[in-house]
Design a protein around this motif. Structure first.
Motif, PDB file in Angstrom:
ATOM      1  N   GLY A  36       0.796  -1.203   0.000  1.00  0.00           N
ATOM      2  CA  GLY A  36       0.000   0.000   0.000  1.00  0.00           C
ATOM      3  C   GLY A  36       0.835   1.262   0.000  1.00  0.00           C
ATOM      4  N   TRP A  37       0.178   2.344  -0.362  1.00  0.00           N
ATOM      5  CA  TRP A  37       0.759   3.688  -0.294  1.00  0.00           C
ATOM      6  C   TRP A  37       0.003   4.481   0.759  1.00  0.00           C
ATOM      7  CZ3 TRP A  37       5.199   5.048  -2.572  1.00  0.00           C
ATOM      8  CH2 TRP A  37       5.640   4.321  -3.675  1.00  0.00           C
ATOM      9  N   PHE A  38       0.752   5.184   1.570  1.00  0.00           N
ATOM     10  CA  PHE A  38       0.198   6.091   2.560  1.00  0.00           C
ATOM     11  C   PHE A  38       0.893   7.431   2.379  1.00  0.00           C
ATOM     12  CE2 PHE A  38      -2.066   3.089   5.360  1.00  0.00           C
ATOM     13  CZ  PHE A  38      -1.605   1.893   4.846  1.00  0.00           C
ATOM     14  N   ARG A  39       0.309   8.477   2.931  1.00  0.00           N
ATOM     15  CA  ARG A  39       0.962   9.778   2.841  1.00  0.00           C
ATOM     16  C   ARG A  39       0.742  10.565   4.115  1.00  0.00           C
ATOM     17  NH1 ARG A  39      -2.878  12.583  -1.824  1.00  0.00           N
ATOM     18  NH2 ARG A  39      -4.732  12.907  -0.511  1.00  0.00           N
ATOM     19  N   VAL A  49      -3.708   5.855   1.082  1.00  0.00           N
ATOM     20  CA  VAL A  49      -3.894   6.354  -0.283  1.00  0.00           C
ATOM     21  C   VAL A  49      -4.446   5.251  -1.195  1.00  0.00           C
ATOM     22  CG1 VAL A  49      -2.755   7.300  -2.316  1.00  0.00           C
ATOM     23  CG2 VAL A  49      -2.054   8.046  -0.029  1.00  0.00           C
ATOM     24  N   ALA A  50      -3.733   4.138  -1.267  1.00  0.00           N
ATOM     25  CA  ALA A  50      -4.143   3.057  -2.169  1.00  0.00           C
ATOM     26  C   ALA A  50      -3.432   1.779  -1.758  1.00  0.00           C
ATOM     27  CB  ALA A  50      -3.808   3.399  -3.619  1.00  0.00           C
ATOM     28  N   ALA A  51      -4.016   0.643  -2.163  1.00  0.00           N
ATOM     29  CA  ALA A  51      -3.397  -0.639  -1.856  1.00  0.00           C
ATOM     30  C   ALA A  51      -3.713  -1.647  -2.938  1.00  0.00           C
ATOM     31  CB  ALA A  51      -3.869  -1.156  -0.496  1.00  0.00           C
ATOM     32  N   ILE A  52      -2.859  -2.662  -3.038  1.00  0.00           N
ATOM     33  CA  ILE A  52      -3.040  -3.692  -4.046  1.00  0.00           C
ATOM     34  C   ILE A  52      -2.684  -5.048  -3.446  1.00  0.00           C
ATOM     35  CG2 ILE A  52      -0.702  -3.348  -4.965  1.00  0.00           C
ATOM     36  CD1 ILE A  52      -1.924  -3.945  -7.775  1.00  0.00           C
ATOM     37  N   ARG A  53      -3.549  -6.021  -3.692  1.00  0.00           N
ATOM     38  CA  ARG A  53      -3.257  -7.384  -3.261  1.00  0.00           C
ATOM     39  C   ARG A  53      -2.193  -7.956  -4.174  1.00  0.00           C
ATOM     40  NH1 ARG A  53      -7.329 -10.200  -0.255  1.00  0.00           N
ATOM     41  NH2 ARG A  53      -7.940  -8.729   1.389  1.00  0.00           N
ATOM     42  N   TRP A  54      -1.139  -8.514  -3.571  1.00  0.00           N
ATOM     43  CA  TRP A  54      -0.020  -8.959  -4.380  1.00  0.00           C
ATOM     44  C   TRP A  54      -0.419 -10.100  -5.313  1.00  0.00           C
ATOM     45  CZ3 TRP A  54       4.074  -6.336  -5.312  1.00  0.00           C
ATOM     46  CH2 TRP A  54       5.139  -6.941  -5.965  1.00  0.00           C
ATOM     47  N   SER A  58      -6.095  -7.132  -6.906  1.00  0.00           N
ATOM     48  CA  SER A  58      -7.232  -6.263  -6.625  1.00  0.00           C
ATOM     49  C   SER A  58      -6.757  -5.014  -5.901  1.00  0.00           C
ATOM     50  CB  SER A  58      -8.270  -7.001  -5.784  1.00  0.00           C
ATOM     51  OG  SER A  58      -7.680  -7.516  -4.603  1.00  0.00           O
ATOM     52  N   THR A  59      -7.451  -3.921  -6.149  1.00  0.00           N
ATOM     53  CA  THR A  59      -7.006  -2.621  -5.639  1.00  0.00           C
ATOM     54  C   THR A  59      -8.116  -1.915  -4.870  1.00  0.00           C
ATOM     55  OG1 THR A  59      -7.670  -1.519  -7.685  1.00  0.00           O
ATOM     56  CG2 THR A  59      -5.409  -2.341  -7.564  1.00  0.00           C
ATOM     57  N   HIS A  60      -7.729  -0.995  -4.025  1.00  0.00           N
ATOM     58  CA  HIS A  60      -8.687  -0.071  -3.423  1.00  0.00           C
ATOM     59  C   HIS A  60      -7.977   1.239  -3.127  1.00  0.00           C
ATOM     60  CE1 HIS A  60      -7.577  -1.213   0.871  1.00  0.00           C
ATOM     61  NE2 HIS A  60      -7.125  -2.243   0.211  1.00  0.00           N
ATOM     62  N   TYR A  61      -8.782   2.306  -3.138  1.00  0.00           N
ATOM     63  CA  TYR A  61      -8.264   3.664  -3.087  1.00  0.00           C
ATOM     64  C   TYR A  61      -9.007   4.505  -2.049  1.00  0.00           C
ATOM     65  CZ  TYR A  61      -6.302   2.500  -7.688  1.00  0.00           C
ATOM     66  OH  TYR A  61      -5.621   1.920  -8.726  1.00  0.00           O
ATOM     67  N   ALA A  62      -8.319   5.506  -1.562  1.00  0.00           N
ATOM     68  CA  ALA A  62      -8.993   6.532  -0.777  1.00  0.00           C
ATOM     69  C   ALA A  62      -9.869   7.342  -1.721  1.00  0.00           C
ATOM     70  CB  ALA A  62      -7.958   7.433  -0.110  1.00  0.00           C
ATOM     71  N   ASP A  63     -10.988   7.820  -1.219  1.00  0.00           N
ATOM     72  CA  ASP A  63     -11.904   8.594  -2.056  1.00  0.00           C
ATOM     73  C   ASP A  63     -11.223   9.817  -2.655  1.00  0.00           C
ATOM     74  OD1 ASP A  63     -14.895   8.048  -0.004  1.00  0.00           O
ATOM     75  OD2 ASP A  63     -13.953   6.820  -1.565  1.00  0.00           O
TER      76      ASP A  63
END
Length: 118
Positions: A36-39, A49-54, A58-63
């Motif tokens: 994932g990415w954080f800030r 911020v966003a994450a991805i299953r290795w 699959s991905t998900h994002y902050a609005d």
């Protein structure tokens, strides 16, 4: 797992940047492993911020970044990316990559600065 983030910089509103996060050490083999990415902006707490299953990808994002940022990964290179388009001044922050194994984000990179000026 060691994580090395890179690709930050100073840009203008509306510009794009692509961040990279290279992982070394332990492999990602569990379907639940996630990167994932954080800030963290000045004076604020760290936010997702966003994450991805290795495995599945699959991905998900902050609005706040949906439709502008895209997270991806290269399994062979063990590298994760964050393509950031239509950048805004409120995207200014230190961006950190992190790895989740065993249900928690236990591994963190050193951060890369992104500055967006108007």
């Amino acid at each position: 797992v060691q994580l090395q983030a890179s690709g930050g910089g100073s840009v203008q509103t509306g510009d794009s940047l692509k961040l990279s996060c290279a992982a070394t050490g332990r492999s990602f083999s569990n379907d639940d492993d996630e990167l994932g990415w954080f800030r963290q902006a000045p004076g604020k707490g760290r936010e997702f911020v966003a994450a991805i299953r290795w495995g599945a990808g699959s991905t998900h994002y902050a609005d706040s970044v949906k439709g502008r940022f895209t997270i991806s990964r290269d399994n062979v290179k063990k590298t994760m990316y964050l393509q950031m388009n239509s950048l805004k001044p409120e995207d200014t922050a230190i961006y950190y990559c992190a790895a989740k194994q065993g249900g928690m984000y236990g591994y963190w990179g050193q951060g890369t600065q992104v500055t967006v000026s108007s």
